[in-house]
Design a protein around this motif. Sequence first.
Motif, PDB file in Angstrom:
ATOM      1  N   LYS A  10      16.260  15.234  -5.665  1.00  0.00           N
ATOM      2  CA  LYS A  10      16.201  14.918  -4.236  1.00  0.00           C
ATOM      3  C   LYS A  10      16.469  16.189  -3.443  1.00  0.00           C
ATOM      4  CE  LYS A  10      18.428  10.797  -5.949  1.00  0.00           C
ATOM      5  NZ  LYS A  10      19.725  10.103  -6.089  1.00  0.00           N
ATOM      6  N   ARG A  11      15.518  16.552  -2.622  1.00  0.00           N
ATOM      7  CA  ARG A  11      15.645  17.752  -1.799  1.00  0.00           C
ATOM      8  C   ARG A  11      15.319  17.408  -0.351  1.00  0.00           C
ATOM      9  NH1 ARG A  11      17.750  18.886  -5.790  1.00  0.00           N
ATOM     10  NH2 ARG A  11      17.399  20.651  -7.205  1.00  0.00           N
ATOM     11  N   LEU A  12      15.681  18.316   0.540  1.00  0.00           N
ATOM     12  CA  LEU A  12      15.431  18.109   1.961  1.00  0.00           C
ATOM     13  C   LEU A  12      13.946  17.934   2.248  1.00  0.00           C
ATOM     14  CD1 LEU A  12      16.566  18.085   4.878  1.00  0.00           C
ATOM     15  CD2 LEU A  12      16.231  20.566   4.919  1.00  0.00           C
ATOM     16  N   GLU A  13      13.107  18.668   1.495  1.00  0.00           N
ATOM     17  CA  GLU A  13      11.664  18.654   1.775  1.00  0.00           C
ATOM     18  C   GLU A  13      10.904  17.588   1.011  1.00  0.00           C
ATOM     19  OE1 GLU A  13      13.467  22.714   2.028  1.00  0.00           O
ATOM     20  OE2 GLU A  13      13.251  21.226   0.413  1.00  0.00           O
ATOM     21  N   GLY A  14      11.519  16.998  -0.029  1.00  0.00           N
ATOM     22  CA  GLY A  14      10.774  16.019  -0.803  1.00  0.00           C
ATOM     23  C   GLY A  14      11.492  15.587  -2.058  1.00  0.00           C
ATOM     24  N   LEU A  15      10.737  14.969  -2.963  1.00  0.00           N
ATOM     25  CA  LEU A  15      11.273  14.417  -4.204  1.00  0.00           C
ATOM     26  C   LEU A  15      10.422  14.860  -5.385  1.00  0.00           C
ATOM     27  CD1 LEU A  15      11.793  10.692  -3.114  1.00  0.00           C
ATOM     28  CD2 LEU A  15      13.591  12.412  -3.336  1.00  0.00           C
TER      29      LEU A  15
ATOM     30  N   ARG B  44       0.836  -1.203   0.000  1.00  0.00           N
ATOM     31  CA  ARG B  44       0.000   0.000   0.000  1.00  0.00           C
ATOM     32  C   ARG B  44       0.870   1.253   0.000  1.00  0.00           C
ATOM     33  NH1 ARG B  44      -3.023  -1.475   3.692  1.00  0.00           N
ATOM     34  NH2 ARG B  44      -4.851  -2.070   2.468  1.00  0.00           N
ATOM     35  N   HIS B  45       1.892   1.286   0.830  1.00  0.00           N
ATOM     36  CA  HIS B  45       2.776   2.453   0.916  1.00  0.00           C
ATOM     37  C   HIS B  45       3.570   2.639  -0.375  1.00  0.00           C
ATOM     38  CE1 HIS B  45       2.649   1.725   5.534  1.00  0.00           C
ATOM     39  NE2 HIS B  45       1.645   2.489   5.132  1.00  0.00           N
ATOM     40  N   ARG B  46       4.026   1.529  -0.945  1.00  0.00           N
ATOM     41  CA  ARG B  46       4.762   1.609  -2.210  1.00  0.00           C
ATOM     42  C   ARG B  46       3.884   2.199  -3.302  1.00  0.00           C
ATOM     43  NH1 ARG B  46       6.803  -3.996  -4.184  1.00  0.00           N
ATOM     44  NH2 ARG B  46       4.559  -4.277  -4.494  1.00  0.00           N
ATOM     45  N   ALA B  47       2.627   1.755  -3.383  1.00  0.00           N
ATOM     46  CA  ALA B  47       1.720   2.277  -4.405  1.00  0.00           C
ATOM     47  C   ALA B  47       1.465   3.762  -4.190  1.00  0.00           C
ATOM     48  CB  ALA B  47       0.402   1.503  -4.377  1.00  0.00           C
ATOM     49  N   ILE B  48       1.275   4.181  -2.947  1.00  0.00           N
ATOM     50  CA  ILE B  48       1.017   5.594  -2.652  1.00  0.00           C
ATOM     51  C   ILE B  48       2.177   6.456  -3.093  1.00  0.00           C
ATOM     52  CG2 ILE B  48       0.786   7.265  -0.767  1.00  0.00           C
ATOM     53  CD1 ILE B  48      -0.859   5.139   0.736  1.00  0.00           C
ATOM     54  N   VAL B  49       3.395   6.073  -2.723  1.00  0.00           N
ATOM     55  CA  VAL B  49       4.575   6.889  -3.012  1.00  0.00           C
ATOM     56  C   VAL B  49       4.863   6.944  -4.502  1.00  0.00           C
ATOM     57  CG1 VAL B  49       7.070   7.046  -2.713  1.00  0.00           C
ATOM     58  CG2 VAL B  49       5.608   6.534  -0.741  1.00  0.00           C
ATOM     59  N   VAL B  50       4.849   5.793  -5.169  1.00  0.00           N
ATOM     60  CA  VAL B  50       5.174   5.759  -6.598  1.00  0.00           C
ATOM     61  C   VAL B  50       4.129   6.528  -7.406  1.00  0.00           C
ATOM     62  CG1 VAL B  50       5.477   4.275  -8.610  1.00  0.00           C
ATOM     63  CG2 VAL B  50       6.478   3.616  -6.430  1.00  0.00           C
ATOM     64  N   ARG B  51       2.862   6.379  -7.067  1.00  0.00           N
ATOM     65  CA  ARG B  51       1.819   7.101  -7.802  1.00  0.00           C
ATOM     66  C   ARG B  51       1.934   8.599  -7.592  1.00  0.00           C
ATOM     67  NH1 ARG B  51      -3.150   2.958  -6.381  1.00  0.00           N
ATOM     68  NH2 ARG B  51      -2.660   1.412  -7.985  1.00  0.00           N
ATOM     69  N   ARG B  52       2.252   9.015  -6.370  1.00  0.00           N
ATOM     70  CA  ARG B  52       2.407  10.438  -6.117  1.00  0.00           C
ATOM     71  C   ARG B  52       3.567  11.004  -6.943  1.00  0.00           C
ATOM     72  NH1 ARG B  52       0.681  12.816  -1.369  1.00  0.00           N
ATOM     73  NH2 ARG B  52       1.713  14.647  -2.265  1.00  0.00           N
ATOM     74  N   LEU B  53       4.645  10.253  -7.039  1.00  0.00           N
ATOM     75  CA  LEU B  53       5.799  10.729  -7.800  1.00  0.00           C
ATOM     76  C   LEU B  53       5.496  10.793  -9.300  1.00  0.00           C
ATOM     77  CD1 LEU B  53       8.701   8.908  -5.947  1.00  0.00           C
ATOM     78  CD2 LEU B  53       8.469  11.372  -6.231  1.00  0.00           C
ATOM     79  N   LEU B  54       4.705   9.860  -9.803  1.00  0.00           N
ATOM     80  CA  LEU B  54       4.394   9.835 -11.229  1.00  0.00           C
ATOM     81  C   LEU B  54       3.266  10.796 -11.590  1.00  0.00           C
ATOM     82  CD1 LEU B  54       4.609   6.006 -11.988  1.00  0.00           C
ATOM     83  CD2 LEU B  54       6.329   7.755 -12.409  1.00  0.00           C
ATOM     84  N   ASP B  55       2.334  11.016 -10.668  1.00  0.00           N
ATOM     85  CA  ASP B  55       1.152  11.831 -10.977  1.00  0.00           C
ATOM     86  C   ASP B  55       1.317  13.293 -10.614  1.00  0.00           C
ATOM     87  OD1 ASP B  55      -0.105   9.588 -11.918  1.00  0.00           O
ATOM     88  OD2 ASP B  55      -1.265   9.216 -10.094  1.00  0.00           O
ATOM     89  N   ASP B  56       2.082  13.581  -9.561  1.00  0.00           N
ATOM     90  CA  ASP B  56       2.195  14.946  -9.056  1.00  0.00           C
ATOM     91  C   ASP B  56       3.538  15.556  -9.421  1.00  0.00           C
ATOM     92  OD1 ASP B  56      -0.238  14.421  -7.952  1.00  0.00           O
ATOM     93  OD2 ASP B  56       0.498  14.136  -5.907  1.00  0.00           O
ATOM     94  N   PRO B  57       3.590  16.881  -9.602  1.00  0.00           N
ATOM     95  CA  PRO B  57       4.867  17.533  -9.939  1.00  0.00           C
ATOM     96  C   PRO B  57       5.918  17.366  -8.856  1.00  0.00           C
ATOM     97  CG  PRO B  57       3.003  18.985 -10.410  1.00  0.00           C
ATOM     98  CD  PRO B  57       2.468  17.835  -9.631  1.00  0.00           C
ATOM     99  N   VAL B  58       5.493  17.319  -7.589  1.00  0.00           N
ATOM    100  CA  VAL B  58       6.451  17.205  -6.491  1.00  0.00           C
ATOM    101  C   VAL B  58       5.795  16.437  -5.349  1.00  0.00           C
ATOM    102  CG1 VAL B  58       5.725  19.422  -5.518  1.00  0.00           C
ATOM    103  CG2 VAL B  58       7.975  18.507  -4.934  1.00  0.00           C
ATOM    104  N   LEU B  59       6.587  15.650  -4.633  1.00  0.00           N
ATOM    105  CA  LEU B  59       6.118  14.914  -3.465  1.00  0.00           C
ATOM    106  C   LEU B  59       6.800  15.487  -2.239  1.00  0.00           C
ATOM    107  CD1 LEU B  59       4.767  12.554  -1.946  1.00  0.00           C
ATOM    108  CD2 LEU B  59       6.732  11.143  -2.574  1.00  0.00           C
ATOM    109  N   TYR B  60       6.025  16.127  -1.381  1.00  0.00           N
ATOM    110  CA  TYR B  60       6.558  16.670  -0.136  1.00  0.00           C
ATOM    111  C   TYR B  60       6.432  15.623   0.963  1.00  0.00           C
ATOM    112  CZ  TYR B  60       6.528  21.334  -2.238  1.00  0.00           C
ATOM    113  OH  TYR B  60       6.761  22.423  -3.047  1.00  0.00           O
TER     114      TYR B  60
END
Length: 246
Positions: free
Chosen positions: A122-127, A74-90
């Motif tokens: 890769k940044r301090l606040e996110g990816l 579940r966590h893997r799907a959340i993170v990967v989808r956020r990275l692919l769908d959103d401009p930035v993941l905080y």
Amino acid sequence: VDCLRLLIELGVLSVREGDAERYAQARDSDALFDVNERILAHLVSAPVPPAFALEPERLLEEPLPETDEGQRQRHRAIVVRRLLDDPVLYYDELDPTAFEWLDHSRGWLYRLLEDAGFTVEKRLEGLAAVDPTSITTDTSFPDGGSTTKHAAILLAEQLVRLRKKGTNAVTDTEVTGIIKKLHDDFGARCGWSKQFPANDDGCARLAVEALKLLEAFGLVVQHGDAWQPRPAIARFRPGTPSWRTT
């Protein structure tokens, strides 16, 4: 246009009036389509079969076992989808357990994205997962393709200046004032759309559109009647142009 062609090929759409190919080639052409709802229903891709979902919101539910492995999936799907769908993941937008998975899986995650052709910022606040080819990009920013995008770029620069001076949030009225000044400086020179005249109403509407765009790209967030710049907006900080000699 490509979506329409695919749906025609699959039999979901059929042309009732007009010419689909002419519509695809010319903006002044039009076409009327019939929708085959029975075939359309078979195209829905969801973890829960549509017949068992009962309501549209449940189509997105993913039945995973309540085990450690199920939680990891579940966590893997959340993170990967956020990275692919959103401009930035905080990181501060992630559930603590999802961030814990990300923090322990960085090597695997970076390889997954890079092998797929993405550049990982890769940044301090996110990816951020950046697609250099723009194939997976539905809209681009920054670019000067419209008055709204041009105004948003200039507004982002001004918000960075204010953030550097310690101003962490601005109101709608303050943003409208910034847009008014930008309109005076750039509107006539750059041929801004007459849809947004230089008066109070035009600048207020342009401010709303520019803020919506910045919000969509994770550059600002709204808290009540104020807008707070997010860390990624720092990439628009003003600087001295670099000159190269050849």
